[in-house]
Design an enzyme around this catalytic site. Sequence first.
Site, PDB file in Angstrom:
ATOM      1  N   SER A 134      81.843 -16.901  23.609  1.00  0.00           N
ATOM      2  CA  SER A 134      80.600 -16.566  22.562  1.00  0.00           C
ATOM      3  C   SER A 134      80.706 -17.573  21.729  1.00  0.00           C
ATOM      4  O   SER A 134      81.853 -18.256  21.335  1.00  0.00           O
ATOM      5  CB  SER A 134      81.226 -15.185  22.091  1.00  0.00           C
ATOM      6  OG  SER A 134      80.208 -15.116  21.199  1.00  0.00           O
ATOM      7  N   TYR A 147      86.441  -9.643  17.032  1.00  0.00           N
ATOM      8  CA  TYR A 147      85.830 -10.244  18.259  1.00  0.00           C
ATOM      9  C   TYR A 147      85.934 -11.530  18.354  1.00  0.00           C
ATOM     10  O   TYR A 147      86.164 -12.152  19.153  1.00  0.00           O
ATOM     11  CB  TYR A 147      84.441  -9.519  18.234  1.00  0.00           C
ATOM     12  CG  TYR A 147      83.600 -10.287  19.531  1.00  0.00           C
ATOM     13  CD1 TYR A 147      83.793  -9.555  20.817  1.00  0.00           C
ATOM     14  CD2 TYR A 147      82.561 -11.063  19.345  1.00  0.00           C
ATOM     15  CE1 TYR A 147      82.973  -9.966  21.778  1.00  0.00           C
ATOM     16  CE2 TYR A 147      81.843 -11.651  20.292  1.00  0.00           C
ATOM     17  CZ  TYR A 147      82.127 -11.074  21.744  1.00  0.00           C
ATOM     18  OH  TYR A 147      81.426 -11.618  22.695  1.00  0.00           O
TER      19      TYR A 147
END
Length: 242
Positions: A134, A147
């Site tokens: 990501s 995250y």
Amino acid sequence: MNRRVTILGARSDIAMACAHAFAAAGDDLTLCARQSETLAEAAQDLELRHGGSVTLRELDVLDVDPQAFADDGDLPDVVICAVGVLGDQLLDQDNAAAIRSVLRANFEAPAALLSAYATAMENRGSGVIVGISSVAGDRGRATNYVYGSAKAGFTAFLSGMRNRLAKTGVHVITVKPGFVDTRMTEDMDLPGALTAQPAEVGAAVLKAVERRQDVIYVRGVWRLIMGIIRLIPERIFKKLSL
């Protein structure tokens, strides 16, 4: 010869988009997920649409022996890891159990499983490993650092593994999708110009495997955006809400 492609975390929208992209290219698939029997209809649809074979395999990445899982059955030519959870920053940041869960699901468990596949592929002398990471891992930001830190670890792991395996015939690809219009992000107000569709990610992953690319941003604008964010001095960055 058709490639044998294993997809870990096959229940996600991105994983299924990858499944369609590779099946359309003539590859045979193994879809691995929790409650894998519930993917039977999706597997049948893939076979009817594209003609290849689709096998289902049960996988709980948080409760599996990585070495035993990687060694059980035919070693694939390509393994794609789409395992991960987004979490909720505001709820997770003061909850130790939630932090551990997000770190395990996005970094620890996928890394351990891909490491097992890497060793098996290295012994064979060929293979491709794809990790869906990501842009959130490019720099820690207040809005998603639980995250993001997990994905940062995963990105670093993939980079190191790529370096280790560079001369062995095994290629490692890091995919950074940016915003993607999926079930995981359906409650988020995403900017259209920066948001990819799952099929776009699937096509990008297929191209990356065929061209043996190293690190891809599904939409190139994210490389520029995150490059700028990484360059902001810390004394300024810490005052921003990003």
